[in-house]
Write a protein that holds these residues in place. Sequence first.
Motif, PDB file in Angstrom:
ATOM      1  N   SER A   1      -0.039  42.847  -0.992  1.00  0.00           N
ATOM      2  CA  SER A   1      -0.071  41.434  -1.024  1.00  0.00           C
ATOM      3  C   SER A   1       1.251  41.119  -2.304  1.00  0.00           C
ATOM      4  O   SER A   1       1.251  42.216  -3.297  1.00  0.00           O
ATOM      5  CB  SER A   1      -1.344  41.246  -1.675  1.00  0.00           C
TER       6      SER A   1
ATOM      7  N   THR B   1      -8.035  42.690  -5.302  1.00  0.00           N
ATOM      8  CA  THR B   1      -6.393  41.813  -5.292  1.00  0.00           C
ATOM      9  C   THR B   1      -5.935  42.967  -5.429  1.00  0.00           C
ATOM     10  O   THR B   1      -5.480  43.563  -6.654  1.00  0.00           O
ATOM     11  CB  THR B   1      -6.327  40.482  -6.469  1.00  0.00           C
ATOM     12  N   ASN B   2      -4.614  42.774  -5.834  1.00  0.00           N
ATOM     13  CA  ASN B   2      -3.291  43.101  -5.968  1.00  0.00           C
ATOM     14  C   ASN B   2      -2.850  43.165  -7.581  1.00  0.00           C
ATOM     15  O   ASN B   2      -2.159  44.257  -8.142  1.00  0.00           O
ATOM     16  CB  ASN B   2      -1.425  42.934  -5.724  1.00  0.00           C
TER      17      ASN B   2
END
Length: 138
Positions: free
Chosen positions: A74, A129-130
């Motif tokens: 992402s 998440t990134n």
Amino acid sequence: MAFTGNYTCNTFKLGLPSGDFDFASGTTDVFKIALYTNAASLDETTAAYTTDGEVSATGYTAGGEVLTPSVAISDGTSFIDFGDVTWNGAFTARGALIYKNGGAAICVLDFGADRTSTSVFQVQFPVNTNSSALIRIS
């Protein structure tokens, strides 16, 4: 030697660009997490799984548990996360080693203090998440 922090192991840093690790679903690589007491000597030079300082208690099996990896990208950052892991047993652990089964060490996790369980011990990984996954490459 006591735990002194979280580390990405040199074997992972060298092995990743060489293709030694495949986190994709359905591959033959198996990743594990082993728990350790504060007597363990683990840092960035840890090359592979070791039993030195590993937890030894009812409900814990030497070598630890299998991890389920998840890979995503992402905003230019790829990231790898793992599903939470639970052991049923009463024991104390100070940290953990994530490693490729039969292969190289990936990272050392320092829990910051001894963590004690009376019946269930769980390692909860950060949100995938990134900006928060355990392993991020940007």
